[in-house]
Design a protein around this motif. Sequence first.
Motif, PDB file in Angstrom:
ATOM      1  N   LYS A 132      -2.329  -0.629 -12.370  1.00 35.58           N
ATOM      2  CA  LYS A 132      -3.107   0.135 -11.413  1.00 35.58           C
ATOM      3  C   LYS A 132      -4.595  -0.111 -11.612  1.00 35.58           C
ATOM      4  O   LYS A 132      -5.106  -0.101 -12.731  1.00 35.58           O
ATOM      5  CB  LYS A 132      -2.808   1.626 -11.555  1.00 35.58           C
ATOM      6  N   THR A 140       2.687   1.603  -3.488  1.00 36.93           N
ATOM      7  CA  THR A 140       1.912   2.033  -4.652  1.00 36.93           C
ATOM      8  C   THR A 140       1.995   3.535  -4.883  1.00 36.93           C
ATOM      9  O   THR A 140       1.719   4.012  -5.983  1.00 36.93           O
ATOM     10  CB  THR A 140       0.436   1.623  -4.505  1.00 36.93           C
ATOM     11  N   TYR A 141       2.361   4.263  -3.844  1.00 37.46           N
ATOM     12  CA  TYR A 141       2.536   5.712  -4.029  1.00 37.46           C
ATOM     13  C   TYR A 141       3.846   6.030  -4.748  1.00 37.46           C
ATOM     14  O   TYR A 141       4.027   7.127  -5.267  1.00 37.46           O
ATOM     15  CB  TYR A 141       2.509   6.422  -2.681  1.00 37.46           C
ATOM     16  N   LEU A 142       4.761   5.053  -4.747  1.00 36.55           N
ATOM     17  CA  LEU A 142       6.067   5.261  -5.346  1.00 36.55           C
ATOM     18  C   LEU A 142       6.254   4.496  -6.647  1.00 36.55           C
ATOM     19  O   LEU A 142       7.034   4.901  -7.504  1.00 36.55           O
ATOM     20  CB  LEU A 142       7.178   4.823  -4.360  1.00 36.55           C
ATOM     21  N   GLN A 198       0.816  -1.199   0.000  1.00 41.24           N
ATOM     22  CA  GLN A 198       0.000   0.000   0.000  1.00 41.24           C
ATOM     23  C   GLN A 198       0.858   1.260   0.000  1.00 41.24           C
ATOM     24  O   GLN A 198       0.565   2.223  -0.716  1.00 41.24           O
ATOM     25  CB  GLN A 198      -0.943  -0.006   1.215  1.00 41.24           C
ATOM     26  N   PHE A 199       1.916   1.244   0.786  1.00 42.11           N
ATOM     27  CA  PHE A 199       2.831   2.393   0.778  1.00 42.11           C
ATOM     28  C   PHE A 199       3.598   2.460  -0.535  1.00 42.11           C
ATOM     29  O   PHE A 199       3.842   3.535  -1.081  1.00 42.11           O
ATOM     30  CB  PHE A 199       3.804   2.313   1.960  1.00 42.11           C
ATOM     31  N   THR A 211       5.808   3.053 -10.288  1.00 38.23           N
ATOM     32  CA  THR A 211       5.253   3.414 -11.576  1.00 38.23           C
ATOM     33  C   THR A 211       4.714   2.139 -12.209  1.00 38.23           C
ATOM     34  O   THR A 211       5.467   1.244 -12.563  1.00 38.23           O
ATOM     35  CB  THR A 211       6.320   4.029 -12.495  1.00 38.23           C
TER      36      THR A 211
END
Length: 294
Positions: free
Chosen positions: A55, A34-36, A31-32, A38
């Motif tokens: 995504k 996925t913010y980083l 989950q963390f 690509t």
Amino acid sequence: MKLINIIKSIWTHPFNNKTKFKAVLNFIKWQFGTYLITYPIIYNLTGNSKLIISKGQTGATGNYYNGLHEFNDMLFMLHFLRIDEIFYDVGANIGVYTILASAEIGAKTYSIEPIPDTFNSLASNIIINNIQEKVIQLNVGVGDEEKVLFFTSNLDTVNHVVSSFDSEIASVSVKTILIDNISEQDKPILMKIDVEGFETPAILGATNTLSNPELKALIIELNGSGLRYGYDDTEIHKKLLNYGFKPYNYLPRQRELIEIDKYNSHNNIYCRDINFIKERLSSSKKIKIKDQFI
């Protein structure tokens, strides 16, 4: 609530029964991450198969969290199928069953997916696994007659038939075929049907396929979603019993099939020629999933 349900499903998933805390930690890291990250990423699904995760593909990430998302059913297929045998993946979505069957086992798969964007993801997964010669890709729906139907197109794993075009719903028109039209050429030994409530027309269009003794087992989703079209899963169950199939639960670590009295409210494994199937399951190779061999 959705987050809690996902964590609960990871905690209770049979693949994670000895690594519950590690599995939940991996979910948190994901989950963390996925913010980083690509998108897309390529994930090693089994020892010989890969899966592209993009995504918004919630079904695909279930395999990342849980080794194999539909653990018992997918391992039934992996333990049962043999190289060059015929498998039908009806409602293939992005192709997890397809790549497991053809990349891990070497079976010949007819992969049927109606939604064009999802079909493109399926095609990419086939290419990344280098199994183009093993998979026949069909961008169609299935039913009890050949016609054009409208499908939702932006609901990931739960895209389904809609009654007519609606400008407020993202939808596409798709040609439908009969499963029997395919089996005139190649008869399956195993078939998976997951068509979000449209299982009744799919079954009605597969009478010859289901009657053929070469078909030994069927994995089918019966979750009540057919009610949106007026279909009753109990009638499908009765039809399959009439074809000589009986429902079973599969315990992959024990290689054990357990006959059950009624169908489950999700995926179901229906078998006939049970002694043949049991011998197959007991003698198949172990499958590598992450750091486990099952």
